[in-house]
Design a protein around this motif. Sequence first.
Motif, PDB file in Angstrom:
ATOM      1  N   VAL A  17       4.898   1.281  -5.782  1.00 39.89           N
ATOM      2  CA  VAL A  17       4.065   1.221  -4.648  1.00 39.89           C
ATOM      3  C   VAL A  17       4.326   0.335  -3.847  1.00 39.89           C
ATOM      4  O   VAL A  17       4.516   0.618  -2.517  1.00 39.89           O
ATOM      5  N   VAL A  18       4.698  -0.900  -4.206  1.00 44.24           N
ATOM      6  CA  VAL A  18       5.136  -2.006  -3.307  1.00 44.24           C
ATOM      7  C   VAL A  18       6.427  -1.673  -2.624  1.00 44.24           C
ATOM      8  O   VAL A  18       6.600  -2.000  -1.400  1.00 44.24           O
ATOM      9  N   ILE A  23       9.421  -0.038   2.330  1.00 49.24           N
ATOM     10  CA  ILE A  23      10.436   0.716   2.875  1.00 49.24           C
ATOM     11  C   ILE A  23       9.580   1.494   3.908  1.00 49.24           C
ATOM     12  O   ILE A  23      10.569   1.426   5.310  1.00 49.24           O
ATOM     13  N   ALA A  24       8.383   2.062   4.108  1.00 49.27           N
ATOM     14  CA  ALA A  24       7.820   2.317   5.298  1.00 49.27           C
ATOM     15  C   ALA A  24       7.462   1.370   6.212  1.00 49.27           C
ATOM     16  O   ALA A  24       7.895   1.796   7.575  1.00 49.27           O
ATOM     17  N   GLU A  25       7.356   0.261   6.190  1.00 43.21           N
ATOM     18  CA  GLU A  25       7.238  -0.784   7.086  1.00 43.21           C
ATOM     19  C   GLU A  25       8.491  -1.078   7.679  1.00 43.21           C
ATOM     20  O   GLU A  25       8.588  -1.194   8.847  1.00 43.21           O
ATOM     21  N   PRO A  49      18.718   3.001  10.214  1.00 43.22           N
ATOM     22  CA  PRO A  49      18.442   3.322   8.779  1.00 43.22           C
ATOM     23  C   PRO A  49      18.036   1.989   8.072  1.00 43.22           C
ATOM     24  O   PRO A  49      18.759   0.843   8.631  1.00 43.22           O
ATOM     25  N   VAL A  50      17.211   1.967   7.089  1.00 39.37           N
ATOM     26  CA  VAL A  50      17.018   0.894   6.205  1.00 39.37           C
ATOM     27  C   VAL A  50      18.033   0.774   5.447  1.00 39.37           C
ATOM     28  O   VAL A  50      18.507   1.615   4.636  1.00 39.37           O
ATOM     29  N   GLN A  71      12.853   6.807  -4.157  1.00 34.08           N
ATOM     30  CA  GLN A  71      12.031   6.602  -3.114  1.00 34.08           C
ATOM     31  C   GLN A  71      12.831   7.352  -1.823  1.00 34.08           C
ATOM     32  O   GLN A  71      12.227   7.436  -0.641  1.00 34.08           O
ATOM     33  N   GLY A  72      13.980   7.887  -2.164  1.00 30.15           N
ATOM     34  CA  GLY A  72      14.617   8.858  -1.131  1.00 30.15           C
ATOM     35  C   GLY A  72      15.554   7.962  -0.361  1.00 30.15           C
ATOM     36  O   GLY A  72      16.118   8.343   0.659  1.00 30.15           O
TER      37      GLY A  72
END
Length: 84
Positions: A17-18, A23-25, A49-50, A71-72
Motif C-alpha cells: 500500500v505504501v 510510486i503514484a506520488e 519515468p520513476v 506494482q508495474g
Amino acid sequence: SGEGGNTSLCVGRVDGVVLKRAIAELEDAGVTEGGGAGGGGPGPPQRRPVTAFLCGPPAMTDAMEVALLEQGMPQQCIRLERWW
C-alpha cells in the motif's frame, strides 16, 4: 534533497500500500508542463519515468525488487546495490 516538497513521508516498514502510494506520488511529480522531450513543447504533458534505487542486504533488496515489479515498475527502472 529538498526538491519537490510535495511528497509525503512514512515511518516504518514499506508494504504494498505504501509502495503504491509512493510510486503514484512520484509519477505525479514527474509530469512536465508540456509535450516534447524537455517539456514546454506542443502536445500533451509527458511523464518522466520513476527510477527506484535500492541499497541494503540481499533479502531486503530482493523483496523490494519483487514488490516494485508487482506494482508495474519496469525492470530497467530498478537500480540495485547489494551489500554482500
